[in-house]
Design an enzyme around this catalytic site. Structure first.
Site, PDB file in Angstrom:
ATOM      1  N   GLY A 103       0.708  -1.263   0.069  1.00 30.34           N
ATOM      2  CA  GLY A 103       0.062  -0.035  -0.160  1.00 30.34           C
ATOM      3  C   GLY A 103       0.867   1.222   0.234  1.00 30.34           C
TER       4      GLY A 103
ATOM      5  N   ASN B 129       1.208   3.249  -2.510  1.00 27.45           N
ATOM      6  CA  ASN B 129       0.642   4.106  -3.470  1.00 27.45           C
ATOM      7  C   ASN B 129      -0.614   4.493  -2.466  1.00 27.45           C
ATOM      8  OD1 ASN B 129       1.631   4.192  -6.442  1.00 27.45           O
ATOM      9  ND2 ASN B 129       1.817   2.382  -5.890  1.00 27.45           N
TER      10      ASN B 129
ATOM     11  N   MET C  18      -4.161  -6.957  -7.112  1.00 25.98           N
ATOM     12  CA  MET C  18      -3.431  -8.025  -7.904  1.00 25.98           C
ATOM     13  C   MET C  18      -4.448  -9.021  -8.601  1.00 25.98           C
ATOM     14  SD  MET C  18      -0.631  -6.615  -8.105  1.00 25.98           S
ATOM     15  CE  MET C  18       0.894  -7.113  -8.272  1.00 25.98           C
TER      16      MET C  18
ATOM     17  N   ILE D  51      -7.490  -9.625 -11.740  1.00 27.74           N
ATOM     18  CA  ILE D  51      -8.123  -8.859 -12.868  1.00 27.74           C
ATOM     19  C   ILE D  51      -9.535  -8.722 -12.597  1.00 27.74           C
ATOM     20  CG2 ILE D  51      -8.487  -9.332 -15.393  1.00 27.74           C
ATOM     21  CD1 ILE D  51      -5.767 -10.676 -15.661  1.00 27.74           C
TER      22      ILE D  51
ATOM     23  N   HIS E 204       0.513   0.906 -12.992  1.00 29.17           N
ATOM     24  CA  HIS E 204       1.024  -0.260 -13.690  1.00 29.17           C
ATOM     25  C   HIS E 204       2.571   0.157 -13.552  1.00 29.17           C
ATOM     26  CE1 HIS E 204       1.700  -3.948 -15.363  1.00 29.17           C
ATOM     27  NE2 HIS E 204       2.412  -3.645 -16.261  1.00 29.17           N
TER      28      HIS E 204
ATOM     29  N   ASP F 221      -4.555  -4.658 -18.128  1.00 34.03           N
ATOM     30  CA  ASP F 221      -3.547  -3.512 -18.573  1.00 34.03           C
ATOM     31  C   ASP F 221      -3.523  -2.859 -19.660  1.00 34.03           C
ATOM     32  OD1 ASP F 221      -2.663  -3.923 -15.797  1.00 34.03           O
ATOM     33  OD2 ASP F 221      -0.997  -5.331 -16.612  1.00 34.03           O
TER      34      ASP F 221
ATOM     35  N   GLN G 256       8.087   7.453  -8.891  1.00 36.72           N
ATOM     36  CA  GLN G 256       7.041   8.098 -10.054  1.00 36.72           C
ATOM     37  C   GLN G 256       5.823   7.731  -9.898  1.00 36.72           C
ATOM     38  OE1 GLN G 256       8.481  10.307 -12.141  1.00 36.72           O
ATOM     39  NE2 GLN G 256      10.179  10.129 -10.851  1.00 36.72           N
ATOM     40  N   GLU G 257       5.430   6.640  -9.531  1.00 35.47           N
ATOM     41  CA  GLU G 257       4.097   6.058  -9.300  1.00 35.47           C
ATOM     42  C   GLU G 257       3.397   6.975  -8.128  1.00 35.47           C
ATOM     43  OE1 GLU G 257       3.338   1.891  -8.607  1.00 35.47           O
ATOM     44  OE2 GLU G 257       5.067   1.318  -9.746  1.00 35.47           O
TER      45      GLU G 257
HETATM   46  C1  GAR Z   1       2.952  -1.054  -7.400  1.00 32.57           C
HETATM   47  O1  GAR Z   1       4.335  -1.115  -8.306  1.00 32.57           O
HETATM   48  C2  GAR Z   1       2.115  -1.145  -8.677  1.00 32.57           C
HETATM   49  O2  GAR Z   1       2.310  -0.534  -9.852  1.00 32.57           O
HETATM   50  C3  GAR Z   1       1.939  -2.530  -8.839  1.00 32.57           C
HETATM   51  O3  GAR Z   1       2.015  -3.148  -7.593  1.00 32.57           O
HETATM   52  C4  GAR Z   1       2.799  -2.298  -6.706  1.00 32.57           C
HETATM   53  C5  GAR Z   1       2.093  -2.276  -5.407  1.00 32.57           C
HETATM   54  O4  GAR Z   1       2.744  -1.522  -4.408  1.00 32.57           O
HETATM   55  N1  GAR Z   1       0.874  -3.039  -9.492  1.00 32.57           N
HETATM   56  C6  GAR Z   1       0.767  -4.089 -10.587  1.00 32.57           C
HETATM   57  O5  GAR Z   1       1.957  -4.786 -10.737  1.00 32.57           O
HETATM   58  C7  GAR Z   1      -0.489  -4.264 -11.226  1.00 32.57           C
HETATM   59  N2  GAR Z   1      -0.215  -5.161 -12.417  1.00 32.57           N
HETATM   60  P1  GAR Z   1       2.142  -0.743  -3.355  1.00 32.57           P
HETATM   61  O6  GAR Z   1       1.220  -1.878  -2.662  1.00 32.57           O
HETATM   62  O7  GAR Z   1       3.280  -0.532  -2.492  1.00 32.57           O
HETATM   63  O8  GAR Z   1       1.314   0.504  -3.866  1.00 32.57           O
END
Ligand code: GAR
Length: 204
Positions: A13, A15, A92, A94, A111, A147, A175-176
């Site tokens: 989490g 993000n 994670m 679909i 992504h 995606d 960057q995310e």
């Molecule tokens: C992030 O890098 C996100 O982009 C990726 O999972 C990670 C989650 O991190 N998502 C995918 O790969 C979806 N296909 P977080 O739980 O620390 O936000």
């Protein structure tokens, strides 16, 4: 008008944390993080939500007879919180068509790759193995493919010769944490227009 946001998560989490921070700092205005939903009981994202006073709900895929039944529960929960915008922040699975149709053009995913390259799992690993010199991340609306929905924002990072999956993934993650809040801000300010595959930014 306030935009009620529901966030779907499966893991750490970070993000989600960045979005919480951008709400708390005032960068995201007229936004309420209404509910965080996880398909994993032990997702640390649920703890992050609770720490910040956001309702955190675990929905167990295994206690539902089918994917459709599981996703009905997700829709019910989102509707209970009158969610306007759904964020997939490290979710994670679909999503099935019922959720996507219920929230058409109102579900965003982050992504860790420059789509349409390196869909699916392990975006940074796929980028390294392929040997690209530029990697990055994408925020896009979710459609029924994997995606594959209309792209809202992308950000690139250089791939270094000595990168490992971890160093590249953490450079991408920085960057995310910047572009996901930016995309949410554009959405909540009504500045995104979806025209087929193309997302246009318009100034009101
Ligand atoms: C992030 O890098 C996100 O982009 C990726 O999972 C990670 C989650 O991190 N998502 C995918 O790969 C979806 N296909 P977080 O739980 O620390 O936000």
């Amino acid at each position: 008008m306030t935009t009620n946001i529901g966030v779907l998560v499966s893991g750490s989490g970070s993000n989600l944390q960045s979005i919480i921070d951008h709400v708390e700092s005032g960068y995201l205005k007229d936004v309420k993080l209404s509910v965080v939903i996880s398909d994993k009981r032990d997702a640390y994202a649920l703890e992050r939500a609770k720490i910040h006073g956001i309702d955190a709900v675990f929905i167990d895929p295994r206690s539902h007879v089918s994917k459709m039944d599981f996703e009905k529960k997700i829709i019910e929960t989102l509707q209970l919180y009158t969610v306007d915008l759904v964020l997939l922040a490290g979710y994670m699975r679909i999503l099935g068509s019922e959720v996507i149709q219920t929230y058409k053009d109102r579900i965003m995913n982050i992504h860790p790759a420059l789509l349409p390259s390196f869909k699916g799992l392990h975006g940074p690993r796929q980028a390294l193995e392929y040997g690209v010199k530029v990697a990055g991340c994408t925020v896009h609306f979710v459609d029924e493919g994997m995606d594959s929905g209309p792209i809202i924002i992308q950000s690139s990072v250089p791939v270094k010769d000595d990168d490992t999956e971890n160093t590249l993934a953490s450079r991408i993650l920085e960057q995310e944490h910047r572009i996901f809040p930016e995309a949410i801000k554009l959405f909540t300010e009504g500045k995104l227009k979806v025209d087929g595959r193309i997302v246009l930014r318009r100034d009101k």
